[in-house]
Design a protein around this motif. Structure first.
Motif, PDB file in Angstrom:
ATOM      1  N   ILE A  26      24.709  77.249  29.965  1.00 56.03           N
ATOM      2  CA  ILE A  26      24.488  78.283  28.950  1.00 56.03           C
ATOM      3  C   ILE A  26      24.835  79.672  29.472  1.00 56.03           C
ATOM      4  CG2 ILE A  26      22.040  78.598  29.557  1.00 56.03           C
ATOM      5  CD1 ILE A  26      21.519  79.028  26.533  1.00 56.03           C
ATOM      6  N   GLU A  27      24.672  79.882  30.785  1.00 59.08           N
ATOM      7  CA  GLU A  27      25.000  81.192  31.357  1.00 59.08           C
ATOM      8  C   GLU A  27      26.475  81.546  31.143  1.00 59.08           C
ATOM      9  OE1 GLU A  27      21.341  79.651  33.136  1.00 59.08           O
ATOM     10  OE2 GLU A  27      23.359  78.796  32.930  1.00 59.08           O
ATOM     11  N   LYS A  28      27.330  80.538  31.251  1.00 57.38           N
ATOM     12  CA  LYS A  28      28.759  80.754  31.034  1.00 57.38           C
ATOM     13  C   LYS A  28      29.031  81.161  29.588  1.00 57.38           C
ATOM     14  CE  LYS A  28      33.279  80.242  31.852  1.00 57.38           C
ATOM     15  NZ  LYS A  28      34.055  81.123  32.766  1.00 57.38           N
ATOM     16  N   LEU A  29      28.399  80.478  28.638  1.00 60.11           N
ATOM     17  CA  LEU A  29      28.594  80.808  27.222  1.00 60.11           C
ATOM     18  C   LEU A  29      28.037  82.190  26.892  1.00 60.11           C
ATOM     19  CD1 LEU A  29      27.767  77.394  25.536  1.00 60.11           C
ATOM     20  CD2 LEU A  29      29.993  78.493  25.683  1.00 60.11           C
ATOM     21  N   ASN A  30      26.897  82.527  27.506  1.00 56.30           N
ATOM     22  CA  ASN A  30      26.327  83.856  27.283  1.00 56.30           C
ATOM     23  C   ASN A  30      27.300  84.939  27.744  1.00 56.30           C
ATOM     24  OD1 ASN A  30      23.993  82.728  26.259  1.00 56.30           O
ATOM     25  ND2 ASN A  30      22.851  82.909  28.169  1.00 56.30           N
ATOM     26  N   LYS A  31      27.936  84.689  28.861  1.00 54.39           N
ATOM     27  CA  LYS A  31      28.893  85.665  29.397  1.00 54.39           C
ATOM     28  C   LYS A  31      30.131  85.759  28.516  1.00 54.39           C
ATOM     29  CE  LYS A  31      31.420  86.909  33.601  1.00 54.39           C
ATOM     30  NZ  LYS A  31      31.712  86.536  35.009  1.00 54.39           N
ATOM     31  N   LEU A  32      30.660  84.608  28.100  1.00 56.22           N
ATOM     32  CA  LEU A  32      31.854  84.600  27.267  1.00 56.22           C
ATOM     33  C   LEU A  32      31.622  85.301  25.931  1.00 56.22           C
ATOM     34  CD1 LEU A  32      33.077  80.937  27.885  1.00 56.22           C
ATOM     35  CD2 LEU A  32      34.303  83.019  28.562  1.00 56.22           C
ATOM     36  N   SER A  33      30.463  85.063  25.349  1.00 54.04           N
ATOM     37  CA  SER A  33      30.161  85.619  24.023  1.00 54.04           C
ATOM     38  C   SER A  33      29.444  86.956  24.086  1.00 54.04           C
ATOM     39  CB  SER A  33      29.305  84.633  23.229  1.00 54.04           C
ATOM     40  OG  SER A  33      28.026  84.501  23.825  1.00 54.04           O
ATOM     41  N   LYS A  34      29.247  87.454  25.307  1.00 50.43           N
ATOM     42  CA  LYS A  34      28.539  88.734  25.498  1.00 50.43           C
ATOM     43  C   LYS A  34      27.149  88.676  24.886  1.00 50.43           C
ATOM     44  CE  LYS A  34      32.883  91.283  25.658  1.00 50.43           C
ATOM     45  NZ  LYS A  34      33.724  92.358  25.070  1.00 50.43           N
ATOM     46  N   ASN A  35      26.500  87.524  25.151  1.00 44.90           N
ATOM     47  CA  ASN A  35      25.100  87.293  24.747  1.00 44.90           C
ATOM     48  C   ASN A  35      24.884  87.288  23.237  1.00 44.90           C
ATOM     49  OD1 ASN A  35      23.847  87.058  27.399  1.00 44.90           O
ATOM     50  ND2 ASN A  35      24.289  89.247  27.633  1.00 44.90           N
ATOM     51  N   GLU A  36      25.938  86.994  22.483  1.00 49.34           N
ATOM     52  CA  GLU A  36      25.775  86.811  21.045  1.00 49.34           C
ATOM     53  C   GLU A  36      25.260  85.386  20.779  1.00 49.34           C
ATOM     54  OE1 GLU A  36      26.063  88.899  18.591  1.00 49.34           O
ATOM     55  OE2 GLU A  36      26.846  90.633  19.683  1.00 49.34           O
ATOM     56  N   ASN A  37      24.916  85.108  19.536  1.00 50.72           N
ATOM     57  CA  ASN A  37      24.360  83.799  19.171  1.00 50.72           C
ATOM     58  C   ASN A  37      25.478  82.769  19.054  1.00 50.72           C
ATOM     59  OD1 ASN A  37      22.715  81.734  18.284  1.00 50.72           O
ATOM     60  ND2 ASN A  37      22.653  82.462  16.172  1.00 50.72           N
ATOM     61  N   HIS A  38      25.859  82.176  20.179  1.00 47.83           N
ATOM     62  CA  HIS A  38      27.009  81.268  20.205  1.00 47.83           C
ATOM     63  C   HIS A  38      26.682  79.858  19.750  1.00 47.83           C
ATOM     64  CE1 HIS A  38      25.118  79.797  23.862  1.00 47.83           C
ATOM     65  NE2 HIS A  38      25.149  81.028  24.366  1.00 47.83           N
ATOM     66  N   GLN A  39      25.394  79.503  19.652  1.00 42.86           N
ATOM     67  CA  GLN A  39      24.948  78.184  19.179  1.00 42.86           C
ATOM     68  C   GLN A  39      25.499  77.035  20.025  1.00 42.86           C
ATOM     69  OE1 GLN A  39      26.330  78.604  15.079  1.00 42.86           O
ATOM     70  NE2 GLN A  39      24.257  79.094  14.412  1.00 42.86           N
ATOM     71  N   GLY A  40      25.841  77.343  21.275  1.00 45.57           N
ATOM     72  CA  GLY A  40      26.269  76.290  22.186  1.00 45.57           C
ATOM     73  C   GLY A  40      27.747  75.996  22.200  1.00 45.57           C
ATOM     74  N   VAL A  41      28.547  76.786  21.475  1.00 45.13           N
ATOM     75  CA  VAL A  41      30.001  76.562  21.453  1.00 45.13           C
ATOM     76  C   VAL A  41      30.759  77.886  21.466  1.00 45.13           C
ATOM     77  CG1 VAL A  41      30.012  74.296  20.352  1.00 45.13           C
ATOM     78  CG2 VAL A  41      29.927  76.346  18.941  1.00 45.13           C
ATOM     79  N   PHE A  42      31.918  77.860  22.095  1.00 42.85           N
ATOM     80  CA  PHE A  42      32.769  79.048  22.193  1.00 42.85           C
ATOM     81  C   PHE A  42      34.210  78.574  22.320  1.00 42.85           C
ATOM     82  CE2 PHE A  42      35.158  82.227  24.504  1.00 42.85           C
ATOM     83  CZ  PHE A  42      34.691  83.432  24.025  1.00 42.85           C
ATOM     84  N   ALA A  43      35.137  79.263  21.675  1.00 48.56           N
ATOM     85  CA  ALA A  43      36.540  78.852  21.749  1.00 48.56           C
ATOM     86  C   ALA A  43      37.448  80.065  21.882  1.00 48.56           C
ATOM     87  CB  ALA A  43      36.933  78.060  20.506  1.00 48.56           C
ATOM     88  N   ARG A  44      38.540  79.860  22.592  1.00 50.64           N
ATOM     89  CA  ARG A  44      39.586  80.874  22.680  1.00 50.64           C
ATOM     90  C   ARG A  44      40.718  80.454  21.749  1.00 50.64           C
ATOM     91  NH1 ARG A  44      38.491  84.399  26.595  1.00 50.64           N
ATOM     92  NH2 ARG A  44      37.255  83.740  28.398  1.00 50.64           N
ATOM     93  N   LEU A  45      41.133  81.377  20.916  1.00 49.18           N
ATOM     94  CA  LEU A  45      42.210  81.117  19.968  1.00 49.18           C
ATOM     95  C   LEU A  45      43.458  81.878  20.357  1.00 49.18           C
ATOM     96  CD1 LEU A  45      39.691  80.274  18.236  1.00 49.18           C
ATOM     97  CD2 LEU A  45      40.983  81.047  16.263  1.00 49.18           C
ATOM     98  N   SER A  46      44.581  81.322  19.997  1.00 47.80           N
ATOM     99  CA  SER A  46      45.819  82.067  20.087  1.00 47.80           C
ATOM    100  C   SER A  46      45.774  83.177  19.046  1.00 47.80           C
ATOM    101  CB  SER A  46      47.020  81.157  19.833  1.00 47.80           C
ATOM    102  OG  SER A  46      47.155  80.223  20.880  1.00 47.80           O
ATOM    103  N   PRO A  47      46.638  84.171  19.144  1.00 47.56           N
ATOM    104  CA  PRO A  47      46.603  85.295  18.209  1.00 47.56           C
ATOM    105  C   PRO A  47      46.658  84.839  16.747  1.00 47.56           C
ATOM    106  CG  PRO A  47      48.094  85.776  20.002  1.00 47.56           C
ATOM    107  CD  PRO A  47      47.682  84.332  20.153  1.00 47.56           C
ATOM    108  N   ILE A  48      45.895  85.535  15.905  1.00 47.14           N
ATOM    109  CA  ILE A  48      45.930  85.290  14.465  1.00 47.14           C
ATOM    110  C   ILE A  48      47.227  85.877  13.906  1.00 47.14           C
ATOM    111  CG2 ILE A  48      44.885  85.940  12.261  1.00 47.14           C
ATOM    112  CD1 ILE A  48      42.194  85.803  13.602  1.00 47.14           C
ATOM    113  N   GLY A  49      47.927  85.135  13.112  1.00 37.27           N
ATOM    114  CA  GLY A  49      49.156  85.624  12.506  1.00 37.27           C
ATOM    115  C   GLY A  49      48.884  86.276  11.166  1.00 37.27           C
TER     116      GLY A  49
END
Length: 245
Positions: A55-78
């Motif tokens: 969970i520490e990794k997800l907290n860091k990735l999401s900057k402590n937002e409510n990630h609900q246990g999942v996080f994803a990196r997307l390619s640029p939005i077109g």
């Protein structure tokens, strides 16, 4: 184009179902739930890499937002061009409805507006390339993934969008307190582009000058104005009401 991230079960499911180009998904170790299971299943089907992290990794990735246990990196939005948007939609519909965001700066307001716009059947959203809120992970989160289900254009100047709307005989409607006309007096069954202004200044002077119609919401209490995302939602549902009659 802008890079973005998605966190939260529902936004990520929407991104997966909309076939967004997801580079990698992070899932909290030992997390349970039907939504998480569906995310993992869809990821496997689409050959998207999944990493199980603390969970520490997800907290860091999401900057402590409510990630609900999942996080994803997307390619640029077109983004679609306004020419492509108008040509595609006008081939399908006789009375389209577009939304023009004029210098809105709060990413959460933009996300909330996108969510309501998609829910009410808006055919496309036009935003500024510069001078307004960017599309980032907060926008995606607040939109609950609706951003992946509605075309978005980026333009240099609002007046460019208004010129295009005029050339296609689309009514341009500015939401503004600088008028006596109420939104309920406006015909929203015809092709229309609604202009919503910034949180502090409202619709810009140049856009107000070019708009064919101006209308406001009635304010019956001591409060003089509404949050822009709330005001936009009220107007969009008046459009829905008129078109359902």
């Amino acid at each position: 184009m802008e890079t973005t991230q998605v966190y939260g079960v529902k936004p990520l499911l929407e991104a997966l179902k909309a076939d967004q180009n997801i580079e990698k998904i992070y899932v909290q170790k030992n997390t349970q739930g039907e939504g998480i299971k569906e995310i993992i299943s869809l990821s496997q089907t689409k050959n998207i890499q999944v990493s199980y992290v603390p969970i520490e990794k997800l907290n860091k990735l999401s900057k402590n937002e409510n990630h609900q246990g999942v996080f994803a990196r997307l390619s640029p939005i077109g983004y679609i061009s306004i020419e492509e948007l108008l040509e595609a939609i006008l081939k399908e519909k006789e009375n389209p409805f577009f939304l023009i965001l004029d210098e809105l700066t709060d990413v959460r307001n933009v996300g909330a507006i996108i969510r309501t716009a998609e829910s009410t059947g808006v055919d496309g959203i036009i935003m500024l390339k510069h001078g307004g809120a960017s599309i980032n992970e907060q926008t995606v989160k607040t939109s609950t993934g609706a951003i992946f289900n509605i075309p978005i254009c980026k333009i240099d100047h609002i007046k460019d969008a208004l010129f295009y709307m005029d050339s296609y005989n689309i009514q341009t409607l500015a939401a503004s307190e600088k008028t006596d006309k109420l939104i309920y007096e406006i015909d929203l069954k015809q092709p229309t582009a609604l202009i919503m202004g910034s949180e502090g200044k409202g619709v810009s002077k140049s856009a107000l000058k070019m708009a064919k119609v101006k209308a406001k919401l009635p304010m019956l209490g001591e409060t003089s104005s509404l949050n822009v995302s709330v005001a936009c939602g009220v107007i969009l549902y008046e459009m829905v009401r008129q078109r359902l009659i």
